[in-house]
Write an enzyme that holds these catalytic residues in place. Structure first.
Site, mmCIF file in Angstrom:
data_model
loop_
_atom_site.group_PDB
_atom_site.id
_atom_site.type_symbol
_atom_site.label_atom_id
_atom_site.label_comp_id
_atom_site.label_asym_id
_atom_site.label_seq_id
_atom_site.Cartn_x
_atom_site.Cartn_y
_atom_site.Cartn_z
ATOM 1 N N LYS A 1 20.890 36.842 17.991
ATOM 2 C CA LYS A 1 21.968 37.268 18.681
ATOM 3 C C LYS A 1 22.584 38.493 18.024
ATOM 4 O O LYS A 1 22.774 39.492 18.540
ATOM 5 C CB LYS A 1 23.058 36.251 18.762
ATOM 6 C CG LYS A 1 24.391 36.732 19.362
ATOM 7 C CD LYS A 1 25.367 35.587 19.739
ATOM 8 C CE LYS A 1 26.635 36.121 20.228
ATOM 9 N NZ LYS A 1 27.528 35.366 21.052
ATOM 10 N N HIS B 1 39.333 37.920 33.587
ATOM 11 C CA HIS B 1 39.145 36.271 33.637
ATOM 12 C C HIS B 1 39.443 36.033 34.957
ATOM 13 O O HIS B 1 40.843 36.289 35.318
ATOM 14 C CB HIS B 1 39.465 35.799 32.407
ATOM 15 C CG HIS B 1 39.260 34.201 32.821
ATOM 16 N ND1 HIS B 1 37.842 33.555 32.519
ATOM 17 C CD2 HIS B 1 39.965 32.979 32.857
ATOM 18 C CE1 HIS B 1 37.734 32.308 32.582
ATOM 19 N NE2 HIS B 1 39.096 31.881 32.987
HETATM 20 C C1 GAR Z 1 35.122 38.200 38.195
HETATM 21 O O1 GAR Z 1 35.892 37.428 38.746
HETATM 22 C C2 GAR Z 1 35.481 38.112 36.695
HETATM 23 O O2 GAR Z 1 36.964 37.524 36.576
HETATM 24 C C3 GAR Z 1 34.747 36.766 36.302
HETATM 25 O O3 GAR Z 1 33.386 37.213 36.726
HETATM 26 C C4 GAR Z 1 33.676 37.902 37.989
HETATM 27 C C5 GAR Z 1 32.596 39.055 37.916
HETATM 28 O O4 GAR Z 1 32.691 39.702 39.142
HETATM 29 N N1 GAR Z 1 34.554 36.717 34.761
HETATM 30 C C6 GAR Z 1 34.457 35.437 34.186
HETATM 31 O O5 GAR Z 1 34.470 34.729 34.550
HETATM 32 C C7 GAR Z 1 34.488 35.821 32.670
HETATM 33 N N2 GAR Z 1 34.715 34.552 31.936
HETATM 34 P P1 GAR Z 1 32.066 40.920 39.394
HETATM 35 O O6 GAR Z 1 30.738 41.214 38.558
HETATM 36 O O7 GAR Z 1 31.936 41.269 40.738
HETATM 37 O O8 GAR Z 1 32.948 41.984 38.655
#
Ligand code: GAR
Length: 203
Positions: A66, A110
């Site tokens: 990583k 988030h």
């Molecule tokens: C978003 O809803 C974001 O809040 C979530 O992934 C989605 C990405 O959407 N993130 C997480 O869950 C992080 N823990 P996108 O690719 O359409 O922007």
């Protein structure tokens, strides 16, 4: 001018919202210099192509550790003089070196009201727990998952009839508004971190 790197693993709708906010002049003095993805087939890549934004592909499987994987990304970001890293649906925990390199210069969004429902299924977990309110959180990233100082949160009510299919679009709509807002505050130098608290200077 701040050069931004946006890291995506999936759809990339927040990436697009951010790019449009810059194109429209809502966020000034910033440029998305690169979209970095760990998933070559992700839709965010299509969006980057259409937006004319360079893509960097970094697949974890091509690196032994990583640390090596992240060193590659950091080196590329350094070449582009990145001053802000925006995680937009990037589904990997950043390692300590990364967080150290860009200390207080990494944002995440988030889809739940942190510290509730951390992890990768914030919308589903809130529904399963049957909370009455939920909503997205924009926060600085530290070495702990979904734990850094909070910049913006916005709550909405969960209706009895809500499913992931009806709730997710309402959350995303808010995300596409508050994430550009938080980035603008950062770029304009209006965010001050004091312990866990983020103070917004004369908005
Ligand atoms: C978003 O809803 C974001 O809040 C979530 O992934 C989605 C990405 O959407 N993130 C997480 O869950 C992080 N823990 P996108 O690719 O359409 O922007």
């Amino acid at each position: 001018m701040i050069n931004i790197a946006v890291l995506c693993s999936g759809n990339g709708s927040n990436f697009q919202a951010l790019a449009e906010s810059i194109n429209k002049g809502y966020i000034k003095n910033a440029k998305i210099a690169v979209m970095v993805t760990d998933i070559p087939g992700c839709f965010a890549r299509e969006r980057a192509k259409k937006l004319g934004i360079d893509t960097l592909i970094a697949e974890r499987k091509n690196f032994k550790t990583k640390k090596d994987f992240e060193k590659y990304i950091i080196d590329e970001l350094k070449k582009k003089d990145i001053g802000l890293v925006v995680l937009a649906g990037y589904m990997r925990m950043l390692g300590q070196e990364f967080v150290k390199e860009y200390r207080n210069k990494i944002l995440n969004i988030h889809p739940a009201l942190l510290p509730s429902f951390k992890g990768t299924q914030g919308i589903k977990d809130a529904l399963d727990y049957a909370v009455k309110v939920t909503g997205p959180t924009v926060h600085f990233v530290n070495a702990e998952m979904d734990q850094g100082p909070i910049i913006i949160q916005e709550a909405i009510e969960i209706e009895d009839t809500d499913t992931e299919g009806t709730l997710a679009p309402r959350i995303h709509e808010i995300e596409h508004r508050i994430y550009p807002k938080a980035v603008k505050l950062f770029v304009d130098g209006k965010l001050k971190i004091s312990g866990r608290k983020v103070i917004v200077k004369d908005e």
